[in-house]
Motif scaffolding. Structure first.
Motif, PDB file in Angstrom:
ATOM      1  N   MET A 175      24.065 -13.831  19.313  1.00  0.00           N
ATOM      2  CA  MET A 175      23.774 -12.885  18.245  1.00  0.00           C
ATOM      3  C   MET A 175      23.250 -13.640  17.041  1.00  0.00           C
ATOM      4  N   ASP A 179      28.057 -11.541  10.018  1.00  0.00           N
ATOM      5  CA  ASP A 179      29.345 -11.581  10.697  1.00  0.00           C
ATOM      6  C   ASP A 179      29.742 -10.245  11.309  1.00  0.00           C
ATOM      7  N   SER A 181      27.719  -8.112  12.750  1.00  0.00           N
ATOM      8  CA  SER A 181      27.006  -8.068  14.033  1.00  0.00           C
ATOM      9  C   SER A 181      27.600  -9.064  15.020  1.00  0.00           C
ATOM     10  N   GLN A 182      27.999 -10.238  14.511  1.00  0.00           N
ATOM     11  CA  GLN A 182      28.616 -11.242  15.380  1.00  0.00           C
ATOM     12  C   GLN A 182      29.871 -10.667  16.046  1.00  0.00           C
ATOM     13  N   ALA A 186      30.342 -10.185  19.971  1.00  0.00           N
ATOM     14  CA  ALA A 186      31.439 -10.997  20.511  1.00  0.00           C
ATOM     15  C   ALA A 186      32.424 -10.122  21.280  1.00  0.00           C
ATOM     16  N   PHE A 196      29.605 -16.670  24.545  1.00  0.00           N
ATOM     17  CA  PHE A 196      28.974 -16.163  23.330  1.00  0.00           C
ATOM     18  C   PHE A 196      28.372 -17.309  22.531  1.00  0.00           C
ATOM     19  N   CYS A 198      26.832 -18.066  18.652  1.00  0.00           N
ATOM     20  CA  CYS A 198      26.687 -17.586  17.272  1.00  0.00           C
ATOM     21  C   CYS A 198      25.476 -18.262  16.628  1.00  0.00           C
ATOM     22  N   PRO A 200      23.625 -18.341  13.040  1.00  0.00           N
ATOM     23  CA  PRO A 200      23.908 -17.913  11.662  1.00  0.00           C
ATOM     24  C   PRO A 200      22.683 -17.426  10.907  1.00  0.00           C
ATOM     25  N   ASN A 205      27.879 -15.880   6.884  1.00  0.00           N
ATOM     26  CA  ASN A 205      28.177 -16.488   8.182  1.00  0.00           C
ATOM     27  C   ASN A 205      29.402 -17.408   8.134  1.00  0.00           C
ATOM     28  N   ALA A 208      30.307 -18.856  11.642  1.00  0.00           N
ATOM     29  CA  ALA A 208      29.514 -20.037  11.998  1.00  0.00           C
ATOM     30  C   ALA A 208      30.032 -21.276  11.275  1.00  0.00           C
ATOM     31  N   ARG A 215      24.816 -23.881   8.729  1.00  0.00           N
ATOM     32  CA  ARG A 215      24.263 -22.563   8.397  1.00  0.00           C
ATOM     33  C   ARG A 215      22.862 -22.658   7.802  1.00  0.00           C
ATOM     34  N   ASP A 381      34.697  -7.740   7.848  1.00  0.00           N
ATOM     35  CA  ASP A 381      33.635  -8.750   7.967  1.00  0.00           C
ATOM     36  C   ASP A 381      32.456  -8.406   7.058  1.00  0.00           C
TER      37      ASP A 381
END
Length: 438
Positions: A175, A179, A181-182, A186, A196, A198, A200, A205, A208, A215, A381
Motif C-alpha cells: 500500500m 496510515d 490506507s495502510q 494490512a 504486506f 508499507c 510511505p 507515515n 513506516a 520516509r 490513524d
C-alpha cells in the motif's frame, strides 16, 4: 567515521552551551535572566491568547508581542543572540546524537529472509501526501519490478480493490498511501495470510517510521517486493476496525473533525482551542478504568496505540520501540483549566510531557472507554470518525506479516534518557557499539 564524528559533535555541544551561558552571565547577568523571563512571559501570554475569546485573547496577544519586543529591545542585543545560539546547539546536539547512535539502539527484531514476491500487487492512493504517488512515479517503478500497480480512482472502494488483488493471486500486498490506507490494506493481508509491504506515500507515515523505513525515500520501500526480510508485527482493533498506529479522543480528535482542518490546521486549531481548553470549557466525558482499578470520569486527551509510544511531546505522537510486544499503549492527559494550561504548554515546549502532573501512561491487552455522549469524536490513524460508546480496544499480537527491504536494521530507535544517551555517544566516539544490553 561519520558516526564517530557525529558523536563528537553531540558531546561537544554540552560544554559549548555551558561556555556560552557562563560568558553571558559574566558580561550581562541581569539582562540574560531578564531575557529568559521575558520569553517565558511571551510564551505564557501567547498560550493564554489561544485558549480565550474576545477581549481576553486580544489583550493576551498584545502582551505576548510586547514581551517579545522588549526582549529584542534589551540594550545588550547579545542576550537574544545567546538564546538563539543555545537553541541552535540543542537542535544540533539532538540531530547529531540521533545520527551517531540510532542504528545501534534500534531494537532487535526476529526476521527471516524471503525471496521475491511471485505475484506482488501495489495499491496506491494518488491523493495521499500531496500527490507522492505521481511525484515519485511509483506506478512506473512498480511495473519495472514486475509488481502490479493498482491506482485508486474516485468512487472506488480500497478494501474491495485489495480483496480483488488477493483473489487474482497476489501473494504480497503493498500500500502506497497514508496510515489510514495502510491499516485497511494490512487488515486484508492479515485476513488472507499474505505478506504486506508499507510504502510511505502519505503525510506522516508513523507506521513506516517505526518499521525503520526512510520516509523521505519513498521508492526505496518497493525493494521489499524483491529479496526481503519478513517479520511479524502487531495490529490493534477498535471494535472491528483495525488500526496500525493510534486512536485519539478528546482535544485532537475534536479538532480534526472540522472540515477546514486539513487545509488550515493552525487556523482551525486556534479557533477551536478556547472552546476545548479555555477556562469555561466543559471538558470531555471520557470514562475508563486506570491500571490501579480506579475509575476516571474525564480526560482531555486519550491516546490508545498499537504498541506503547515513548512520548515526550504530543507533536507527532513520538515513536514506538517495539511493534511486536502484543500490547496496547494508553496515554491520558487531564488538564485543570485553572492552573494546568500553562504547565502543560511548558512541558510540551520542553519535551518533558511525562513530568506533567496530569499525564498517565500504561500498557494493556484490552481497554474500554465509555461516555454519556451518544457519539464520540475519534481520530483513527488520523482519520476523523464519530462512533457510539463504549469503545472497546484490543491488541492482535503478531497478526501481520510485514516485508521490509533486505539490510534494514529494524524499527525506530526510542529516545534515550540523558545519562544513557551520553554513555552511548561515548561508546560510539571510541569505536564501540552503543547497543543496549538485553
Amino acid at each position: 567515521m561519520p558516526r564517530r564524528a557525529a558523536a563528537a559533535v553531540a558531546l561537544l555541544c554540552l560544554p559549548a552551551a555551558l561556555a556560552v551561558v557562563v560568558w553571558s552571565l559574566i558580561r550581562s547577568p541581569l539582562q540574560l535572566v531578564l531575557g529568559l523571563v521575558l520569553i517565558l512571559l511571551a510564551v505564557t501570554a501567547a498560550w493564554t491568547a489561544l485558549v480565550h475569546h474576545g477581549v481576553s485573547r486580544l489583550l493576551a496577544a498584545i502582551a505576548a508581542l510586547v514581551a517579545l519586543a522588549a526582549t529584542v529591545a534589551l540594550p545588550d542585543i547579545r542576550v537574544v543572540a545567546v538564546i538563539a545560539v543555545l537553541t541552535g546547539l540543542t537542535v544540533l546536539s539532538a540531530a547529531t546524537a540521533e545520527l551517531a547512535i540510532a542504528h545501534d539502539l534500534t531494537p532487535a527484531t526476529t526476521t527471516r529472509a524471503v525471496g521475491p514476491a511471485r505475484h506482488g500487487a501495489l495499491l496506491m492512493n494518488p491523493w495521499s501526501g500531496g500527490g507522492k504517488v505521481a511525484r515519485f512515479e511509483l506506478e512506473d517503478k512498480a511495473r519495472e519490478l514486475g509488481v502490479t500497480p493498482i491506482v485508486l480512482r474516485r468512487g472506488q472502494d480500497l478494501r474491495k480493490l485489495a480483496e480483488q488483488a488477493v483473489a487474482d493471486g497476489a501473494d504480497v500486498l503493498g500500500m502506497a498511501g497514508g496510515d489510514g490506507s495502510q491499516a485497511l490494506v494490512a487488515d486484508v493481508a492479515r485476513r488472507h495470510g499474505v505478506a504486506f509491504v508499507c510504502v510511505p506515500a502519505g503525510t506522516r507515515n508513523h507506521f513506516a517510521l517505526d518499521l525503520g523505513l526512510d520516509r523521505d525515500d519513498v521508492p526505496a520501500a518497493l525493494a521489499a517486493f524483491g529479496d526481503a526480510l519478513e517479520r511479524r508485527v502487531d495490529l490493534a482493533l477498535l471494535g472491528d476496525l483495525v488500526f496500525v498506529n493510534n486512536v485519539s479522543l478528546g482535544v485532537y480528535a475534536t479538532v480534526v473533525q472540522s472540515g477546514a482542518y486539513r487545509d488550515a490546521k493552525l487556523t482551525t486549531t486556534t479557533q477551536l482551542l478556547p472552546d476545548l481548553l479555555g477556562p469555561q470549557a466543559p471538558g470531555f466525558d471520557l470514562r475508563f478504568t486506570r491500571p490501579d482499578g480506579s475509575a476516571a470520569q474525564a480526560a482531555d486527551i486519550v491516546l490508545v496505540s498499537n504498541g506503547a509510544y515513548h512520548l515526550e511531546s504530543l507533536r507527532g505522537f513520538g515513536t514506538r520501540g517495539s511493534l511486536d510486544a502484543g500490547v496496547l499503549g494508553v496515554v491520558t492527559v487531564t488538564v485543570d483549566r485553572a492552573r494546568d494550561v500553562t504547565a502543560l504548554l511548558s512541558a510540551e515546549a520542553a519535551g518533558t510531557l511525562r513530568h506533567f502532573r496530569g499525564y498517565r501512561d500504561w500498557t494493556a491487552r484490552e481497554f474500554e472507554i465509555d461516555s454519556g455522549q451518544p457519539l464520540l469524536d475519534v481520530g483513527v490513524d488520523g482519520e476523523a470518525l464519530r462512533l457510539p460508546p463504549p469503545l472497546r480496544f484490543r491488541s492482535l499480537p503478531g497478526a501481520l506479516r510485514v516485508r521490509v527491504p533486505a539490510g534494514l536494521a529494524g524499527g525506530a530507535a526510542p529516545p534515550t534518557r540523558p545519562a544513557e544517551g551520553f554513555t552511548a555517544l561515548w561508546q560510539v566516539l571510541w569505536g564501540r557499539p552503543a547497543r543496549r544490553r538485553a
